[in-house]
Structures are given as structure tokens and as C-alpha cells.
Design a protein around this motif. Structure first.
Motif, PDB file in Angstrom:
ATOM      1  N   SER A  73       0.839  -1.212   0.000  1.00 57.61           N
ATOM      2  CA  SER A  73       0.000   0.000   0.000  1.00 57.61           C
ATOM      3  C   SER A  73       0.871   1.257   0.000  1.00 57.61           C
ATOM      4  N   ASN A  74       2.189   1.037  -0.141  1.00 59.23           N
ATOM      5  CA  ASN A  74       3.127   2.167  -0.107  1.00 59.23           C
ATOM      6  C   ASN A  74       3.016   2.952   1.203  1.00 59.23           C
ATOM      7  N   GLY A  75       2.826   2.208   2.318  1.00 56.44           N
ATOM      8  CA  GLY A  75       2.820   2.830   3.630  1.00 56.44           C
ATOM      9  C   GLY A  75       1.486   3.406   4.069  1.00 56.44           C
ATOM     10  N   ARG A  76       0.409   3.173   3.297  1.00 52.85           N
ATOM     11  CA  ARG A  76      -0.895   3.769   3.659  1.00 52.85           C
ATOM     12  C   ARG A  76      -1.679   2.885   4.630  1.00 52.85           C
ATOM     13  N   PHE A  77      -1.554   1.552   4.498  1.00 58.58           N
ATOM     14  CA  PHE A  77      -2.376   0.640   5.277  1.00 58.58           C
ATOM     15  C   PHE A  77      -1.492  -0.264   6.132  1.00 58.58           C
ATOM     16  N   GLY A  78      -2.131  -0.865   7.137  1.00 52.99           N
ATOM     17  CA  GLY A  78      -1.415  -1.809   7.991  1.00 52.99           C
ATOM     18  C   GLY A  78      -1.713  -1.556   9.463  1.00 52.99           C
ATOM     19  N   PHE A  79      -1.522  -2.597  10.282  1.00 49.11           N
ATOM     20  CA  PHE A  79      -1.779  -2.462  11.716  1.00 49.11           C
ATOM     21  C   PHE A  79      -0.869  -1.412  12.343  1.00 49.11           C
ATOM     22  N   SER A  80       0.407  -1.356  11.922  1.00 46.20           N
ATOM     23  CA  SER A  80       1.346  -0.381  12.504  1.00 46.20           C
ATOM     24  C   SER A  80       0.918   1.042  12.170  1.00 46.20           C
ATOM     25  N   PRO A 120      -8.670   6.771   3.175  1.00 45.86           N
ATOM     26  CA  PRO A 120      -7.767   7.498   4.085  1.00 45.86           C
ATOM     27  C   PRO A 120      -6.651   6.583   4.607  1.00 45.86           C
ATOM     28  N   VAL A 121      -5.565   7.218   5.025  1.00 46.71           N
ATOM     29  CA  VAL A 121      -4.441   6.488   5.606  1.00 46.71           C
ATOM     30  C   VAL A 121      -4.927   5.742   6.840  1.00 46.71           C
ATOM     31  N   GLY A 122      -4.575   4.443   6.954  1.00 41.42           N
ATOM     32  CA  GLY A 122      -4.984   3.633   8.098  1.00 41.42           C
ATOM     33  C   GLY A 122      -6.367   3.024   7.940  1.00 41.42           C
ATOM     34  N   HIS A 123      -7.035   3.203   6.792  1.00 38.51           N
ATOM     35  CA  HIS A 123      -8.396   2.715   6.577  1.00 38.51           C
ATOM     36  C   HIS A 123      -8.441   1.186   6.584  1.00 38.51           C
TER      37      HIS A 123
END
Length: 489
Positions: free
Chosen positions: A398-405, A451-454
Motif C-alpha cells: 500500500s506504499n505505507g498507507r495501510f497496515g496495523f502499525s 484514508p491512511v490507516g483505513h
């Protein structure tokens, strides 16, 4: 003890210790007056090596008392060490050995070598014998004998000291006479050397005066010749510069006829040629600087071109490294779960399917596939290796947009408040439940424009226990992000 105190070593059997102590009492006046000092193995201090202490004191004793009894002769150590050493020192006249017969025993047989030494008490009568009225009488006789030995040793010591003192005084007188003769000889030699040195200095001074006079005359003549050469060289330079080879040869012959040194001629010529050479140097320097500037400009253009080429090369290498990195993923799992399906879905940009696959692999890791949900205990014990693998795949593709972290970071930024978290990540909730209600499944957008973190949206439904809905939903997300933080994602 004073310097004249004699050292008395007492060799005895411990079974005769009471007799030795009585003897010490009878000797106490001599000890207190400083005439003698006594030593026995009872003076060995804790921690000291008893064998070394006995041998050292035995070898330095002036008088060695052998308290003889059957127990003394039966002691192997007394026989092999103390008696033998005492007899050797007695024969060498380094110590006085006095056998003291405490109890009746045959002690004169040849191996002991004691028969030739006068024993105490008188007539070698044992201390414990009916011939004495009591033991004090016997020990009095012993002490008288010891005192006689002490007086004899003191007289011998005093005689030796007097003899040594006389010898020392004689040596000092001989040394003083020798030193006087040496000093007289040295003084005579010194006076002779001083006279010879004065004569030598006078001759050297006269020779130096004549040398300096001659040298001054030679220097004056040399300076005149050098001045002539300077005048001739100046005329030659005025006539032509640079000087031709023909004129240079003529000047060389003139120098040789005047007997001038090359270094002096060089110095004169440099003084005359300095202004001309400086002008020539400035001209050449200007030409060199101009050429250097041209070369520097060319070098700068070359470096600029090389830098641009290097930037392109580095850019290509970075793109290649990024491409290779994307081709290789860490799919580690502590539970043997296969993450290739999740990786392929994320790589293909199938975000919805990847979100569903994320929940499935997490259930498989926690062994909750039958239940279809994760309880709080499963989240708290979720393996860091698997949680890291899932998170890294989401972050990478996701190029840093998604993920638990990414979600954990947002959750901390909003102060761990769920309503603010929902707003930041773009989740909508239904009314009527805690924290504003349940997250609406239809509000989850499965594309990169979310959105970031979605994503992943699995965080909104990871826990659903049947006995306590409120506690599970309130704490599930908190424990998930706490686990993410514990695993250092």
C-alpha cells in the motif's frame, strides 16, 4: 631485645611442654634483662607455615636447647630436621647445642652424635630423677649451665667485635693513607696537566692569531675579485639578455682566473638577474594561471557530466533494488501459516479480498477458524512473527498507507480515543452502540484512495465473545494495538 641479645631455640616434644614451660620460667630473668630471647613452635602465628618458621628460627639461633626424652627421640621431625640441623651448626661453630635430659632415656648412642656434647643437668642426670630434691633444683642446675654458655658466647662475641673493630680501624687507616697518596699523585698530575694545557693554549692562540690575519687578507683579496666579477657580469647582462653560450663561457674562464667559488658567483648573478627573472616569472605565472583556469573549467564540466551520469546510475540501481525488494517478501510464520495468497492479493491490489484473507489467516494462526472470531486472550498471545508478516505485506503493497502499525500510530496520535480514531481512518459507525455504535461494513472502502490507516478493516471485528459483548468490543481494539506495540511494529 638489645643488639647483644642471644637467640635461644627450644627443640622439644609436645608431650614435654609442661617441662619446657617450667624451663622458660627459670630463664625469665635473662629474658626480661634482654640477655636472651627464647623461641619455640608455640610462637608460630595463625596462617604462617610452621615448617618454614621452625627451620628459619633454627638456622638463626645462637643457642639450641634439645629437651631430650623418649618422646623427643621418638619424634621423626625432631630427629631428622631439628637434631641434624643443630649438630651441623654446632660442628660449624655457628651455634651452641646444649642437650637437656628431661626424662631418663638412652641418648648417647653414636647415630645421635650427642655423646661428645656436654649435657645438662650436671652429669646428664634427668630432670625427673630422684637424685634431685625437686624439679626446681634440677632446672636451677640447667639454668646455671645455660648461663655459663651465654657468658661464653657473649665473651666470644665481644672479642670478635673488638677484633673486627681493630681490623676496621686498621683498614680505615690504610685506606686513608692510600687516599692521601692518591690525592698527592692526582694533585701533582693536575698541576703538570695545567701547565701543559697553558702552554698548549698559548701556542694555539698565537697560531689562531696568525691564521685569522692570513684569513682576513685572503678574504679581502677574494672580496675584491668578486667585486670585479660582479662588474663584468653586469656589463655582460646589459649588453645581452639572455646571455649567450659564448659570453657564458668567457665569464666562466674569468671566474676561474679569479679563483672564485661557484656558490659565491651564483649568489652575485642571482642578485643581478633577480629583477629580470621576476618579470619573466610573473609573465609565465600569468600564462600558467590562464591555462589552469581553462583546465579547471574543462574539469568542472567533466565532473558535472560525471555527476549527472552517476545520478542516473544510482537512480537506476535504486529502482532495480526496489524492484528486487518487491519481488521478495518475508512470509515467516511461527504457526506454519502460508501467506502467499495474502501477498498475491495485496500485490494485485485486490484490497477487499486481501482484507478478508487477513481475517482468515489470523483465525488460522490463533486456531479460531471454527469460532470465526478472535477473543482477547488470542489477541494477547498472537505471535509477533505472524503479526509482523501481515503488517509488512499491507505496508509494503500500500506504499505505507495501510497496515496495523499505521493504525496503531494514528490511534496513539488521537489519544487512544475510538471516535477520533474512526474519524481519522474514515470508518462510519451505526448509532445506538458503545463508542458511537458498530462500524458499518459498507463504510469500508477497498482502494488506495481510502484514508491512511483505513485498511485492514479486520480491526473493527477481531473480537466478538458471547458472554460479554461490551467488554470484548471495548477492549479488543486496545489489545490488538497493544500487541502491535509489544511486537515493535
Amino acid at each position: 631485645m638489645t643488639e647483644l641479645s642471644l637467640k635461644v631455640f627450644c627443640s622439644y616434644s609436645h608431650k614435654d611442654e609442661s617441662l619446657r614451660e617450667e624451663l622458660d620460667k627459670h630463664l625469665s630473668p635473662f629474658i626480661h634483662s634482654g640477655l636472651i630471647s627464647t623461641w619455640s613452635d608455640r610462637k608460630i602465628l595463625p596462617g604462617e607455615v610452621w615448617d618454614d618458621e621452625i627451620k628459619n628460627n633454627l638456622k638463626t639461633a645462637d643457642i639450641i636447647l634439645l629437651l631430650i626424652s623418649a618422646d623427643f627421640l621418638a619424634s621423626k621431625y625432631c630427629w631428622e630436621v631439628e637434631v641434624n640441623t643443630a649438630i651441623e651448626r654446632h660442628k660449624a661453630k655457628k651455634a651452641c647445642v646444649i642437650p637437656i635430659i628431661l626424662r631418663s632415656v638412652y641418648w648417647k648412642y653414636p647415630p645421635l652424635n650427642l655423646a661428645q656434647i656436654q649435657a645438662l643437668p650436671k652429669n646428664a642426670t634427668p630432670v625427673e630423677s630422684r637424685d634431685w630434691h625437686n624439679r626446681d633444683e634440677a632446672f636451677t642446675n640447667v639454668v646455671e649451665g645455660i648461663w655459663a654458655a651465654v657468658e661464653k658466647l657473649n665473651r666470644e662475641r665481644e672479642e670478635r667485635q673488638q677484633q673486627q673493630e681493630a681490623q676496621r680501624l686498621q683498614r680505615e687507616q690504610e685506606e686513608a693513607e692510600k687516599l692521601r697518596r692518591q690525592q698527592e699523585a692526582v694533585r701533582s698530575q693536575r698541576l703538570q696537566r695545567e701547565q701543559e694545557e697553558a702552554d698548549r693554549l698559548q701556542r694555539e692562540q698565537e697560531a689562531e692569531r696568525l691564521r685569522q690575519q692570513k684569513e682576513a687578507e685572503q678574504q679581502e683579496a677574494y672580496a675584491n675579485n668578486l667585486s670585479l666579477y660582479e662588474q663584468e657580469f653586469s656589463r655582460a647582462v646589459k649588453a645581452e639578455y639572455p646571455i649567450s653560450e659564448y659570453v657564458r663561457n668567457g665569464l666562466k674562464q674569468f671566474q676561474q682566473s679569479l679563483k672564485l667559488r661557484d656558490e659565491d658567483v651564483t649568489r652575485v648573478e642571482k642578485t643581478i638577474l633577480a629583477p629580470l627573472q621576476e618579470a619573466e616569472r610573473i609573465r609565465k605565472q600569468q600564462e600558467a594561471e590562464s591555462l589552469q583556469r581553462q583546465q579547471q573549467e574543462a574539469e568542472r564540466l567533466k565532473r558535472q557530466q560525471q555527476q549527472e551520469t552517476e545520478k542516473l546510475r544510482l537512480k537506476r540501481e535504486q529502482e532495480e533494488a526496489k524492484r528486487r525488494l518487491q519481488e521478495t517478501d518475508d512470509l515467516s510464520s511461527d504457526k506454519g501459516v502460508d501467506y502467499r495468497q495474502l501477498r498475491d492479493l495485496l500485490k494485485a491490489g485486490k484490497w477487499k479480498e486481501a482484507d478478508q484473507e487477513t481475517l482468515q489467516v489470523m483465525l488460522k494462526v490463533a486456531d479460531k477458524e471454527k469460532e470465526g472470531w478472535l477473543d482477547i486472550d488470542s489477541i494477547k498471545k498472537f505471535p509477533c512473527t505472524d503479526l509482523r508478516t501481515i503488517d509488512q505485506l499491507w505496508v509494503k503493497y500500500s506504499n505505507g498507507r495501510f497496515g496495523f502499525s499505521v493504525q496503531k500510530k494514528i490511534w496513539l496520535e488521537v489519544g487512544e480515543k475510538w471516535n477520533a480514531f474512526y474519524t481519522r481512518v474514515g470508518w462510519q459507525v451505526s448509532a445506538g452502540w458503545f463508542f458511537g455504535g458498530w462500524v458499518k461494513e459498507g463504510s469500508i472502502k477497498h482502494d488506495l484512495n481510502a484514508p491512511v490507516g483505513h485498511l485492514p478493516g479486520v480491526v473493527c471485528c477481531v473480537s466478538c465473545v458471547r458472554d460479554n459483548w461490551l467488554e470484548a468490543y471495548e477492549k479488543a481494539g486496545w489489545y490488538l494495538f497493544s500487541r502491535v506495540q509489544t511486537c515493535k511494529l
